[in-house]
Design an enzyme around this catalytic site. Structure first.
Site, PDB file in Angstrom:
ATOM      1  N   HIS A 157      13.793  90.028 -20.883  1.00 36.08           N
ATOM      2  CA  HIS A 157      15.040  90.555 -21.449  1.00 36.08           C
ATOM      3  C   HIS A 157      15.925  89.409 -21.964  1.00 36.08           C
ATOM      4  CE1 HIS A 157      17.971  93.488 -22.342  1.00 36.08           C
ATOM      5  NE2 HIS A 157      17.734  94.314 -21.355  1.00 36.08           N
ATOM      6  N   ASP A 364      -1.079 102.546 -31.361  1.00 37.33           N
ATOM      7  CA  ASP A 364      -2.503 102.799 -31.562  1.00 37.33           C
ATOM      8  C   ASP A 364      -3.167 101.476 -31.946  1.00 37.33           C
ATOM      9  OD1 ASP A 364      -5.011 103.398 -32.513  1.00 37.33           O
ATOM     10  OD2 ASP A 364      -4.364 104.962 -33.900  1.00 37.33           O
TER      11      ASP A 364
END
Length: 426
Positions: A157, A364
């Protein structure tokens, strides 16, 4: 339903370096002011894929393909293959990213029938709250007994907000699929928000082990019902996320009202993407911590009443706010003050973050979309993360609370009236 416990054993570990070396003039990646004040924890992304004999090669080929495409995408996202230097910059030295292969001693369906966030941490390459870790990114390929697999990513982060992270993963997937046109990240955050002297500020405030994370699923029809109920009381019809935030807040207040001081104040915090708040808006592939939080003043909230003030706070994060934030100093003094009151326990803060409408299911890598996108246990207490269900417009809420509070919260009758089955594959 019983808790599904499993073991995950590391079978190999590699370091993946960028496919082409980072030029010398890009070696020093400067933290922005917003990177500096972001917590030193890892954001997780966990993508599950069912075995499909028709389109999937064997797991060795899958792993080799992931490693090759990761090396290519790291040439674009070169800071992720470097190493942190204090809270100042990344040395983009191409030292590479840990890539682990792990054998899991159960079937994928065993996990998907009842996902337990705390168990899913076993599938991650790093402990999410390991603040001493110098790697910006880690990847783990988890191989299940049935041939299904899960790709786990931990991205710090310190360098990236949710949208940056998911855009990185989507770009990696597009690279793996061999897409001809790959979007390049824009590294402009330190130009927009120059770094500051942060003496006296600790970004680790609030990271705690004293908490438990649970996953609650809300169907589209139940969320619609909440929106209808609240529309009658609010000035405008709430969004899905607003309605669910308001409902969860009311149940959280009910669960905490008898703990600690009886006349406590609550602060409600909601993460907001800044890219669209600029004039003109920043492109979505702008990389960095380009988010801020909308925060209410300390409030007295009664447990039965939904709270509708967060939309108003979010609307205050506009271009004028962004311009002020770029100066930095006033914002820094206000977050120091809030951190102090948080540490003293003078007020109870609950934070909401939404990944709804983010492209999570677009990951994907060449063998189809994920069966499910999940999350391990969260790093902060009193934190709620929203993610879309795979289909049908529902929301999965990951909620992290102290154990005593969670015991009351998860048995709340009003809450349970809206919670659906936790199974991913019904």
């Amino acid at each position: 339903m019983g808790v599904m416990k499993f073991e995950a054993e590391v079978i190999s570990k590699h370091i993946i370096k960028p496919a082409s070396p980072t030029p010398d003039h890009l070696r020093h990646y400067q933290f922005s002011f917003l990177d500096q004040i972001s917590p030193p924890v890892y954001s997780p992304l966990l993508l599950f894929y069912e075995f499909n004999a028709k389109i999937q090669p064997n797991i060795t080929e899958i792993s080799n393909h992931l490693k090759t495409s990761l090396a290519k995408v790291l040439s674009l996202y070169y800071p992720l293959a470097g190493r942190f230097k204090d809270n100042q910059y990344v040395d983009c030295n191409d030292n590479g990213v840990p890539y682990l292969e792990v054998q899991v001693n159960c079937k994928l369906s065993d996990v998907l029938n009842n996902p337990i966030p705390g168990e899913l941490n076993k599938l991650m390459p790093f402990e999410l709250d390991n603040v001493a870790n110098k790697y910006p990114l880690g990847v783990q390929l988890n191989i299940f007994q049935c041939g299904g697999f899960a790709i786990a990513q931990c991205l710090t982060h310190k360098l990236a907000d949710g949208l940056s992270y998911f855009t990185f993963s989507k770009t990696w997937a597009a690279t793996a699929r061999g897409e001809p046109k790959i979007e390049h990240p824009q590294f402009i955050s330190a130009t927009l928000f120059p770094p500051r002297n942060l003496s006296g500020f600790d970004a680790r405030t609030g990271i705690t082990r004293n908490k438990v994370s649970k996953r609650f699923v809300f169907s589209a029809s139940d969320i619609e019902e909440l929106r209808e109920v609240q529309a009658n009381k609010a000035s405008a019809r709430p969004s899905r996320v607003e309605a669910l935030s308001s409902f969860i807040l009311s149940r959280f207040v009910e669960a905490t009202k008898d703990i600690g001081s009886p006349d406590k104040f609550y602060r409600v915090v909601h993460a907001v993407n800044l890219r669209s708040r600029f004039e003109p808006p920043l492109p979505h592939h702008s990389f960095g911590n380009l988010y801020r939080v909308a925060m209410t003043a300390p409030l007295r909230i009664s447990s039965g009443e939904p709270f509708h003030g967060i939309r108003e706070e979010i609307s205050k994060i506009d271009n004028a706010y962004v311009r002020k934030l770029q100066k930095g100093d006033e914002h820094l003094s206000s977050i120091k003050t809030i951190a102090k009151s948080f540490a003293k326990g003078e007020q109870v803060t609950i934070s909401f973050s939404s990944y709804c409408r983010f492209p999570l299911y677009d990951n994907d890598f060449g063998w189809g979309r994920p069966t499910w996108v999940g999350s391990p246990a969260l790093t902060f207490k009193n934190l709620v993360n929203f993610m879309d269900t795979r289909e049908g417009g529902g929301i999965e809420a990951y909620i992290s609370l102290e154990e005593e509070v969670m015991t009351k919260f998860e048995s709340d009758v009003e809450l349970l009236a809206y919670v659906s089955s936790s199974a991913v594959l019904n």
